[in-house]
Enzyme design. Structure first.
Site, mmCIF file in Angstrom:
data_model
loop_
_atom_site.group_PDB
_atom_site.id
_atom_site.type_symbol
_atom_site.label_atom_id
_atom_site.label_comp_id
_atom_site.label_asym_id
_atom_site.label_seq_id
_atom_site.Cartn_x
_atom_site.Cartn_y
_atom_site.Cartn_z
ATOM 1 N NE ARG A 70 -26.232 1.961 7.363
ATOM 2 C CZ ARG A 70 -26.622 1.220 6.905
ATOM 3 N NH1 ARG A 70 -27.699 0.706 7.321
ATOM 4 N NH2 ARG A 70 -26.145 0.944 5.570
ATOM 5 C CB SER A 129 -20.543 5.483 8.939
ATOM 6 O OG SER A 129 -20.223 4.585 7.611
ATOM 7 C CD GLU A 141 -23.759 5.205 10.100
ATOM 8 O OE1 GLU A 141 -24.248 5.580 9.023
ATOM 9 O OE2 GLU A 141 -23.635 3.551 10.114
#
Ligand SMILES: Cc1cc2nc3c(=O)[nH]c(=O)nc-3n(C[C@H](O)[C@H](O)[C@H](O)COP(=O)(O)OP(=O)(O)OC[C@H]3O[C@@H](n4cnc5c(N)ncnc54)[C@H](O)[C@@H]3O)c2cc1C
Length: 291
Positions: free
Chosen positions: A159, A208, A279
């Site tokens: 990520r 997320s 994130e």
């Protein structure tokens, strides 16, 4: 064309965020180059929005030039065993093109509501697949350069990428493999059913909130154990379904989401000794206060 004071709330899936001081939607590489040169002449910062599905924009807005790729920079087509796409092309369109050409390997993207550029920036992934696994190369453009980079040169990790905020993914080439269309459809249906069973799919969220930490518990399980499911500040609520999602429960502002994120980080640190890393990408000078 450069517009002024364009509200960014319409470009984020959470539906929050103030205006961009300047805003442009370049349709091709020439227009992108012109917009970047325009910003460089004025010393204005440059940032890009994709589908805003991993983005929290300051309520005060962004004091710089915000770009949203369109036209041929948001189109995708199959070419042999590749899908060639503009950075602004939705992954859903790429998957559609891939399926129509019997090209498999991009099925994992069926539940990721972002663009190719946003997904390269985030090395988006799901169900064991990620962009780094299918990306052959991406054209990265800034005011001073335009160059093709491989996944290794882009620094793709879990990520994250090594892209700077003012670097624009203008095009990407995805290397796929022949797979029968029916097989692709079946894999996609199965993944979508799994997603529906586990996450809030009919609410405004930005995906997320935190990356999964190196811990036996995922970020979601950790926040659930902290009793944060359903916790609300202003119009932002930690999803009652999945604690690593923040929903717009009505009238949310980005400041409400930031306050919830700060509270979640404080609780995770207190109860598990883990400092969660966000994130979601923050735009417009937003920062999370220290936990
Ligand atoms: C319901 C839901 C489910 C999700 N599920 C997943 C999932 O399973 N897996 C996953 O990885 N993510 C998931 N996400 C998060 C999100 O969809 C991905 O991170 C996606 O890749 C973001 O793409 P975007 O175009 O929306 O980028 P944005 O959110 O618009 O931007 C994200 C970042 O990318 C940058 N960016 C955008 N476009 C470009 C470009 N052309 N060039 C350079 N930088 C750019 C932005 O500046 C920002 O820093 C989910 C989100 C939602 C709302």
């Amino acid at each position: 064309m450069i517009d002024e004071y364009v509200p960014l709330s319409r470009f984020t899936t959470l539906g929050t965020g103030g205006p961009a001081r300047w805003f442009a939607s370049p349709e091709n590489l020439n227009q992108l180059g012109d917009a970047l040169a325009w910003a460089a002449e004025r010393g204005a910062s440059v940032s890009v929005v994709g589908l805003g599905s991993n983005l929290l924009v300051a309520d005060e807005g962004v004091d710089g030039l915000v770009l949203k790729l369109s036209g041929e920079l948001a189109a995708a087509e199959a070419d042999g065993d590749r899908v060639v796409a503009g950075g602004g092309a939705p992954l859903a369109v790429c998957l559609h093109r891939a399926r129509a050409a019997s090209l498999g390997g991009l099925e994992f993207a069926c539940a990721i509501p972002g663009t190719v550029g946003g997904s390269v920036k985030m090395n988006a992934g799901a169900y064991g697949g990620e962009i780094a696994g299918v990306l052959e190369r991406a054209l990265v453009v800034s005011a001073s350069a335009a160059e093709w980079r491989t996944p290794a040169e882009l620094g793709l990790e879990y990520r994250r990428s090594a892209l700077d905020e003012d670097e624009v993914v203008a095009r990407a080439e995805l290397r796929l493999a022949q797979r029968p269309t029916d097989e692709i459809k079946a894999i996609v249906s199965e993944m979508q059913a799994q997603r529906k069973a586990a996450q809030p799919t009919n609410k405004r969220t930005f995906g997320s909130v935190f990356k999964n930490p190196e811990h036996e518990l995922t970020a979601g399980r950790m926040l659930e154990a902290c009793g944060l499911r359903g916790h609300q500040i202003g119009g932002a609520q930690i999803s009652p379904r999945h604690a690593n999602f923040i929903e717009n429960a009505g009238g949310a502002r980005s400041a409400h989401a930031v306050a919830l994120m700060s509270e979640a980080r404080r609780r995770a640190l207190e109860e598990f000794g883990v400092m969660l890393e966000h994130e979601v990408q923050l735009l417009g000078g937003l920062v999370l206060p220290a936990a």
